[in-house]
Write an enzyme that holds these catalytic residues in place. Structure first.
Site, PDB file in Angstrom:
ATOM      1  CG  HIS A  19      -2.118  -0.794   1.305  1.00 27.67           C
ATOM      2  ND1 HIS A  19      -2.218  -2.043   2.445  1.00 27.67           N
ATOM      3  CD2 HIS A  19      -3.018  -1.228   0.571  1.00 27.67           C
ATOM      4  CE1 HIS A  19      -3.327  -2.584   1.981  1.00 27.67           C
ATOM      5  NE2 HIS A  19      -3.883  -2.290   0.832  1.00 27.67           N
ATOM      6  CE  LYS A  43     -10.973  -6.846   2.164  1.00 28.08           C
ATOM      7  NZ  LYS A  43      -9.833  -6.072   1.685  1.00 28.08           N
ATOM      8  NE  ARG A  95      -3.151  -7.054  -4.723  1.00 18.65           N
ATOM      9  CZ  ARG A  95      -3.544  -7.619  -3.755  1.00 18.65           C
ATOM     10  NH1 ARG A  95      -3.295  -8.037  -2.912  1.00 18.65           N
ATOM     11  NH2 ARG A  95      -5.024  -7.775  -4.096  1.00 18.65           N
ATOM     12  CB  SER A 133      -4.495  -6.680   4.524  1.00 13.67           C
ATOM     13  OG  SER A 133      -4.126  -5.497   3.946  1.00 13.67           O
TER      14      SER A 133
HETATM   15  N1  COA Z   1      -0.148  -3.849  -2.005  1.00 14.39           N
HETATM   16  C1  COA Z   1      -0.407  -4.671  -1.098  1.00 14.39           C
HETATM   17  N2  COA Z   1      -1.750  -5.288  -1.172  1.00 14.39           N
HETATM   18  C2  COA Z   1      -2.490  -4.427  -1.971  1.00 14.39           C
HETATM   19  C3  COA Z   1      -2.449  -3.885  -2.876  1.00 14.39           C
HETATM   20  C4  COA Z   1      -1.067  -3.587  -2.714  1.00 14.39           C
HETATM   21  N3  COA Z   1      -0.525  -2.522  -3.790  1.00 14.39           N
HETATM   22  N4  COA Z   1      -3.458  -3.258  -3.463  1.00 14.39           N
HETATM   23  C5  COA Z   1      -4.357  -4.321  -2.898  1.00 14.39           C
HETATM   24  N5  COA Z   1      -3.963  -4.922  -1.929  1.00 14.39           N
HETATM   25  C6  COA Z   1      -4.606  -5.840  -1.296  1.00 14.39           C
HETATM   26  C7  COA Z   1      -4.777  -5.368   0.277  1.00 14.39           C
HETATM   27  O1  COA Z   1      -4.024  -5.733   1.143  1.00 14.39           O
HETATM   28  C8  COA Z   1      -6.528  -6.169   0.447  1.00 14.39           C
HETATM   29  O2  COA Z   1      -5.890  -7.578   0.749  1.00 14.39           O
HETATM   30  P1  COA Z   1      -7.077  -8.235   1.687  1.00 14.39           P
HETATM   31  O3  COA Z   1      -8.171  -8.531   0.760  1.00 14.39           O
HETATM   32  O4  COA Z   1      -6.469  -9.527   1.652  1.00 14.39           O
HETATM   33  O5  COA Z   1      -7.288  -7.540   2.687  1.00 14.39           O
HETATM   34  C9  COA Z   1      -6.928  -6.083  -0.984  1.00 14.39           C
HETATM   35  O6  COA Z   1      -5.667  -6.267  -1.842  1.00 14.39           O
HETATM   36  C10 COA Z   1      -7.801  -5.063  -1.346  1.00 14.39           C
HETATM   37  O7  COA Z   1      -7.867  -4.572   0.109  1.00 14.39           O
HETATM   38  P2  COA Z   1      -7.632  -2.784   0.275  1.00 14.39           P
HETATM   39  O8  COA Z   1      -6.562  -2.280  -0.573  1.00 14.39           O
HETATM   40  O9  COA Z   1      -7.413  -2.430   1.532  1.00 14.39           O
HETATM   41  O10 COA Z   1      -8.919  -2.341  -0.106  1.00 14.39           O
HETATM   42  P3  COA Z   1     -10.383  -2.931  -0.203  1.00 14.39           P
HETATM   43  O11 COA Z   1     -10.581  -3.553  -1.515  1.00 14.39           O
HETATM   44  O12 COA Z   1     -10.736  -3.605   0.777  1.00 14.39           O
HETATM   45  O13 COA Z   1     -10.910  -1.484  -0.199  1.00 14.39           O
HETATM   46  C11 COA Z   1     -12.816  -0.005  -0.544  1.00 14.39           C
HETATM   47  C12 COA Z   1     -12.341  -1.302  -0.751  1.00 14.39           C
HETATM   48  C13 COA Z   1     -12.758   0.388   1.035  1.00 14.39           C
HETATM   49  C14 COA Z   1     -12.023   1.159  -1.249  1.00 14.39           C
HETATM   50  C15 COA Z   1     -14.363  -0.014  -0.839  1.00 14.39           C
HETATM   51  O14 COA Z   1     -14.887  -1.031  -0.199  1.00 14.39           O
HETATM   52  C16 COA Z   1     -15.039   1.387  -0.648  1.00 14.39           C
HETATM   53  O15 COA Z   1     -14.783   2.276  -1.474  1.00 14.39           O
HETATM   54  N6  COA Z   1     -15.732   1.531   0.544  1.00 14.39           N
HETATM   55  C17 COA Z   1     -16.166   2.837   1.080  1.00 14.39           C
HETATM   56  C18 COA Z   1     -17.727   2.346   0.744  1.00 14.39           C
HETATM   57  C19 COA Z   1     -18.118   2.674  -0.823  1.00 14.39           C
HETATM   58  O16 COA Z   1     -18.083   3.577  -1.366  1.00 14.39           O
HETATM   59  N7  COA Z   1     -18.471   1.506  -1.559  1.00 14.39           N
HETATM   60  C20 COA Z   1     -19.020   1.628  -2.600  1.00 14.39           C
HETATM   61  C21 COA Z   1     -17.848   0.985  -3.472  1.00 14.39           C
HETATM   62  S1  COA Z   1     -18.191   0.756  -5.167  1.00 14.39           S
END
Ligand code: COA
Length: 167
Positions: A19, A43, A95, A133
């Site tokens: 990240h 989640k 990724r 994560s």
């Molecule tokens: N390096 C390491 N890990 C990465 C990464 C990177 N460059 N890019 C993504 N990841 C991983 C994360 O570690 C995570 O792993 P996990 O699934 O094992 O926890 C996964 O990829 C993605 O998680 P993260 O980057 O934390 O984001 P997310 O996909 O959970 O985020 C939100 C989603 C929060 C952006 C989305 O739910 C959101 O916008 N929420 C707000 C409410 C909303 O607007 N909802 C409508 C969305 S359309």
């Protein structure tokens, strides 16, 4: 011309070096970067919302390359937050091909909700392309070394959480 504000959103449970790599790349492109710690309804995080905001802030504050980056916790829709802070761009890391379908779905939904915001995808450094994560938590809970994947303050917070759980 107005400054271009970008948001890097995520659940950050916890924030990883992958990240951080994406946040640093975003800083090279955009005038101002806001890291938005959000809620992903599908989640069940290890750290609660306030803990994730606090931990992400501590990690970002410790990074010399990230001075000026803001960390905010958001409870509503990401696109509403974007409007509130006048951000025109949402940055996500890609990724591998496996990320693409999920990201495409979110991008189309975000666009449907607010057509003023553009999604931008950045590729992480290849050594972080396998990192997530979940995989970090899995290695940690099974006694493995995660020091190459997350900052020291995250390891401390995870150890504390583990102790709490053990009572
Ligand atoms: N390096 C390491 N890990 C990465 C990464 C990177 N460059 N890019 C993504 N990841 C991983 C994360 O570690 C995570 O792993 P996990 O699934 O094992 O926890 C996964 O990829 C993605 O998680 P993260 O980057 O934390 O984001 P997310 O996909 O959970 O985020 C939100 C989603 C929060 C952006 C989305 O739910 C959101 O916008 N929420 C707000 C409410 C909303 O607007 N909802 C409508 C969305 S359309």
């Amino acid at each position: 011309m107005n400054d271009c504000i970008a948001i890097v959103p995520g659940t950050f449970d916890p924030i990883t070096n992958g990240h951080l790599d994406i946040i640093k790349r975003a800083c090279k492109i955009f005038d101002h970067v806001i890291v938005a710690v959000a809620i992903n309804a599908s989640k069940m995080p290890m750290f609660d919302f306030d803990e994730r905001v606090e931990l992400t802030k501590r990690v970002v504050d410790e990074e010399p390359d990230l001075s000026g980056v803001e960390v905010k916790g958001i409870k509503g829709l990401l696109v509403d937050f974007a409007k509130e802070v006048n951000a025109k761009v949402i940055v996500r890391g890609l990724r591998a091909v496996s990320d693409f379908e999920y990201e495409l779905q979110m991008a189309f939904m975000n666009r449907r909700l607010n057509k003023e915001v553009e999604m931008v995808y950045l590729m992480p450094y290849i050594k972080y392309s396998f990192l997530s994560s979940s995989i970090v938590k899995d290695v940690f809970f099974n006694g493995g070394d995660i020091s190459k994947f997350v900052p020291g303050v995250v390891i401390e917070a995870m150890n504390k959480k583990l102790e709490e759980r053990r009572g």
